[in-house]
Design a protein around this motif. Sequence first.
Motif, PDB file in Angstrom:
ATOM      1  N   LYS A 172      -4.156  -1.219  -5.387  1.00 28.75           N
ATOM      2  CA  LYS A 172      -4.433  -0.693  -4.050  1.00 28.75           C
ATOM      3  C   LYS A 172      -5.916  -0.367  -3.894  1.00 28.75           C
ATOM      4  N   PRO A 173      -6.443  -0.447  -2.656  1.00 30.40           N
ATOM      5  CA  PRO A 173      -5.745  -0.806  -1.419  1.00 30.40           C
ATOM      6  C   PRO A 173      -5.725  -2.315  -1.185  1.00 30.40           C
ATOM      7  N   TYR A 174      -4.677  -2.782  -0.504  1.00 29.80           N
ATOM      8  CA  TYR A 174      -4.528  -4.188  -0.141  1.00 29.80           C
ATOM      9  C   TYR A 174      -4.900  -4.359   1.324  1.00 29.80           C
ATOM     10  N   CYS A 175      -5.399  -5.548   1.636  1.00 30.56           N
ATOM     11  CA  CYS A 175      -5.717  -5.847   3.037  1.00 30.56           C
ATOM     12  C   CYS A 175      -5.447  -7.315   3.315  1.00 30.56           C
ATOM     13  N   ILE A 189      -0.280   0.483   6.222  1.00 35.34           N
ATOM     14  CA  ILE A 189       0.661   1.197   5.370  1.00 35.34           C
ATOM     15  C   ILE A 189       1.945   1.427   6.144  1.00 35.34           C
ATOM     16  N   TYR A 224      -6.245  -3.118   6.862  1.00 36.51           N
ATOM     17  CA  TYR A 224      -5.556  -2.243   5.907  1.00 36.51           C
ATOM     18  C   TYR A 224      -4.411  -1.533   6.624  1.00 36.51           C
ATOM     19  N   ASN A 249       0.811  -1.221   0.000  1.00 38.72           N
ATOM     20  CA  ASN A 249       0.000   0.000   0.000  1.00 38.72           C
ATOM     21  C   ASN A 249       0.842   1.268   0.000  1.00 38.72           C
ATOM     22  N   ILE A 294      -7.131   6.508  -1.924  1.00 42.92           N
ATOM     23  CA  ILE A 294      -6.596   5.399  -2.718  1.00 42.92           C
ATOM     24  C   ILE A 294      -7.653   4.880  -3.677  1.00 42.92           C
ATOM     25  N   SER A 344       5.348  -1.644  -4.814  1.00 44.54           N
ATOM     26  CA  SER A 344       4.096  -0.913  -4.602  1.00 44.54           C
ATOM     27  C   SER A 344       3.036  -1.513  -5.530  1.00 44.54           C
TER      28      SER A 344
END
Length: 276
Positions: free
Chosen positions: A118-121, A129, A127, A43, A146, A114
């Motif tokens: 995005k976003p990644y969880c 960063i 979530y 993220n 994002i 990167s």
Amino acid sequence: MKREYRRLSRRTQQLLNAPESVNVDFKREVQAVRSAHLVAFANSPLGGTLLIGIDEYTSPDGVQRGRVVGCDVDDRARLLLVNKATECIPNIELKIYTENLSQSRPVLRVEIPSGHLKPYCTHGGEYRIRTDGRNRALLPEELLAIYMDREGEQFLSRFRDAVYQLEHQVEGVNHSLSKGMLAVSQHLEDLDDQLRHTLHRIEQLTDSNKKRSRNLLQALRESQRSIVQLEEVVAPRVDSYSSGLLVDIEHKLGMLLDLIDTDAELTDSIHDEEES
């Protein structure tokens, strides 16, 4: 690309000479890596690196540094990292390098770029960063930003693709029109040539032949009307040469009509006088 090093790579040495930061995190063993660590780097704007087999210590000047202590680098360790990456939503791509193999303390360098999605969880909906040497939760406004960036990029991508497809279709239409106009120009040249010969032959007709020219007169009148209609439709799309041909053909048809019409009237007049 080389994935194994007998000694520490230059990149790893540079990372070890600095403390943990926004783009590097030290881990003692593979089991200490969590999916949230991978999510945090994915993220982040620049991604980051996990150095595994590194123990943190405080240097005499009070700065945190990393010391190589080694870790497991077998297939099981690598598979554990890959599984944690595939648990993330969306899946995270990793590049895993094995280093310091000539020593008794091998390490793993895990590069996390990167992410483009995005976003990644984590699979649990966490979530994260990477900021200032630590991982933290993404704030709601950061998540919104994002999402907005991603939707904007997707819209631009779809828009560019649509424009490209439209330009490609227009090129195809223009190509077809160009081929069609070339064919029209060729037909116009043929018609102009035929009219030139016809005009010459009409001038050589005998009086008896001119009496039988009424059908030809009607056909020429219809042809003249067709040429005028063709000129209205085609003229805006053809070059000046073809447009000039249309005008010239229309003029020749007019000459033929005048010639035949005049001869026919003269012949009828003579015939009426003979009968009277």
